[in-house]
Design an enzyme around this catalytic site. Structure first.
Site, PDB file in Angstrom:
ATOM      1  N   ASP A  26       1.965   4.287   2.527  1.00  0.00           N
ATOM      2  CA  ASP A  26       1.001   4.967   2.060  1.00  0.00           C
ATOM      3  C   ASP A  26       1.600   6.148   1.207  1.00  0.00           C
ATOM      4  OD1 ASP A  26      -1.676   5.411   1.349  1.00  0.00           O
ATOM      5  OD2 ASP A  26      -2.269   6.339   3.307  1.00  0.00           O
ATOM      6  N   ASP A  27       2.044   7.304   1.821  1.00  0.00           N
ATOM      7  CA  ASP A  27       2.479   8.289   1.084  1.00  0.00           C
ATOM      8  C   ASP A  27       3.609   8.975   1.771  1.00  0.00           C
ATOM      9  OD1 ASP A  27       0.173   9.109  -1.261  1.00  0.00           O
ATOM     10  OD2 ASP A  27      -0.864   8.792   0.715  1.00  0.00           O
ATOM     11  N   GLU A  47     -10.669   3.984   6.180  1.00  0.00           N
ATOM     12  CA  GLU A  47      -9.649   4.726   6.491  1.00  0.00           C
ATOM     13  C   GLU A  47     -10.211   5.936   7.389  1.00  0.00           C
ATOM     14  OE1 GLU A  47      -7.687   7.024   3.498  1.00  0.00           O
ATOM     15  OE2 GLU A  47      -5.920   7.597   4.638  1.00  0.00           O
ATOM     16  N   HIS A  57       1.338   4.885  -2.708  1.00  0.00           N
ATOM     17  CA  HIS A  57       0.821   5.722  -3.853  1.00  0.00           C
ATOM     18  C   HIS A  57       2.235   6.178  -4.256  1.00  0.00           C
ATOM     19  CE1 HIS A  57      -3.524   5.427  -2.646  1.00  0.00           C
ATOM     20  NE2 HIS A  57      -2.936   5.287  -1.294  1.00  0.00           N
ATOM     21  N   HIS A  80      -9.629   1.054  -0.802  1.00  0.00           N
ATOM     22  CA  HIS A  80      -9.272   1.908   0.305  1.00  0.00           C
ATOM     23  C   HIS A  80     -10.921   1.691   0.770  1.00  0.00           C
ATOM     24  CE1 HIS A  80      -5.686   3.328  -1.361  1.00  0.00           C
ATOM     25  NE2 HIS A  80      -5.454   3.938  -0.194  1.00  0.00           N
ATOM     26  N   HIS A 136       0.786  -1.145   0.100  1.00  0.00           N
ATOM     27  CA  HIS A 136      -0.074   0.209  -0.006  1.00  0.00           C
ATOM     28  C   HIS A 136       0.977   1.278   0.036  1.00  0.00           C
ATOM     29  CE1 HIS A 136      -3.742   2.323   2.211  1.00  0.00           C
ATOM     30  NE2 HIS A 136      -3.145   3.080   1.199  1.00  0.00           N
TER      31      HIS A 136
END
Ligand code: HPA
Ligand code: ZN
Length: 350
Positions: free
Chosen positions: A290-291, A212, A31, A209, A29
């Site tokens: 994630d980011d 969240e 991006h 997703h 996971h």
């Protein structure tokens, strides 16, 4: 082999960070646009003559204070505006893979979207070819593998998702799966029922997703309407005992991102995070970044900070790494090889 059958030796708390960094893992996971570090954003802005909203790297970094998913997505979107050429997408992915390999990531499943970039006038092929070329070089350059998951943007319509799918189909062989990202609240999974059904017919692996920020109902509909195989985040499942049982019984993996949850105020403190509770409830949880350029750390930072905050153990570490390989979409022989490497690191760690 049942993961519980592998005998994990106890590890002293002060040695645990070293084990967490050294253990082989998969990242499921992240991006790719969320790995664009401010320095790379400014380098690309310069080379593409893009006028950028922030004057320098420091002022951009200072803006990385969020109170919700949407407050993050607004700034994240600005960063994507510097991406113009196939080489930009290659360079962004190359930088992430290099960083991930240094965290002992053996395999990454990378989220990207085309809708952000086609809205900026780019062709889907520019995006996909740049990402794919970097993933294809990952084995030779970094000793790891990587595959791509195309995410639809849920704040846009289902018709627009169908259009994105149509534009991506010439590159079908370069995409392992389909996901669902962007603003969750008010955009439940069932909004994308038809396009996910089509993707299923086309043989894509499916993830979304859900939970969240959104309610447990979104996790139920991601499973029962979209028929996804993994849930991205899913931390709100804790509010629904029947859902927790379903996730455990059906071994539905959750790709949890603790530092993202902290930065986006899903949990007030890392010590409030429910990752340990999820594992203890028998849920197939994994740890991911994630980011990472926005949320204060790559995958190993997620592991070390979360383990320190929650007092997790070597047994939890093994479960999480093992789950990451079991939950991945890699083929069986690669999975076996990754798990063998995981086991040998745990066997030889003193
Ligand atoms: N959640 C949803 N969509 C996203 C995220 C996220 O954390 N990052 C990039 N797109
Ligand atoms: Zn995400």
């Amino acid at each position: 082999m049942n993961p519980s059958k592998f005998a994990v030796k106890p590890v002293a708390p002060d040695r645990l960070p070293d084990l967490l960094r050294r253990m082989p893992k998969a990242e499921l996971h992240m991006h790719i646009e969320g790995s664009l570090e401010p320095e790379l954003i400014f380098a690309m802005a310069r080379r593409n003559a893009v006028q950028f909203a922030f004057p320098d790297v420091d002022s951009l970094r200072r803006a990385y204070v969020f109170d919700s998913l949407q407050s993050f997505l607004d700034i994240y979107h600005q960063g994507t505006m510097v991406l113009k050429t196939e080489q930009d997408f290659y360079d962004m992915t190359h930088a992430y893979l290099k960083r991930a390999a240094s965290d002992n990531v053996l395999h990454a499943e990378i989220f990207f979207d085309t809708q952000t970039h086609t809205a900026h006038g780019l062709d889907s092929g520019v995006v996909i070819n740049g990402l794919h070329r970097a993933c294809g070089n990952a084995q030779a350059l970094f000793g790891m593998t990587a595959s791509l998951i195309l995410c639809f943007l849920r704040h846009l319509s289902e018709d627009e998702a169908f259009e994105a799918l149509e534009q991506a189909l010439p590159y079908r062989d370069r995409i392992v799966g389909i996901g669902l990202a962007s603003s969750e609240m008010g955009h439940p999974p069932e909004k994308f029922a038809k396009v996910f059904a089509r993707c299923r017919e086309l043989g894509f692996r499916l993830v979304a997703h859900a939970g969240e920020e959104g309610p447990p109902a979104y996790i139920w509909s991601a499973l029962d309407v979209l028929k996804v195989e993994r849930i991205d985040h899913g931390v709100q499942a804790f509010k629904d005992a029947a859902l927790m049982q379903r996730l455990a019984k059906d071994k539905i993996p959750l790709t949890v991102c603790p530092l993202s949850n902290l930065k986006l105020c899903v949990f007030k403190n890392l010590s409030d995070h429910n990752l340990g509770g999820m594992l203890d409830a028998g849920i197939v949880a994994t740890v991911n970044s994630d980011d990472p350029a926005y949320f204060g750390g790559y995958i190993n930072e997620n592991f070390t900070q979360t383990f320190a905050a929650l007092g997790l153990t070597a047994q939890h570490a093994y479960m999480l790494a093992r789950n990451s390989f079991e939950a991945s979409f890699m083929d069986a022989s690669l999975r076996r090889n990754c798990i063998d490497r995981l086991n040998s690191v745990f066997e030889s760690f003193h």
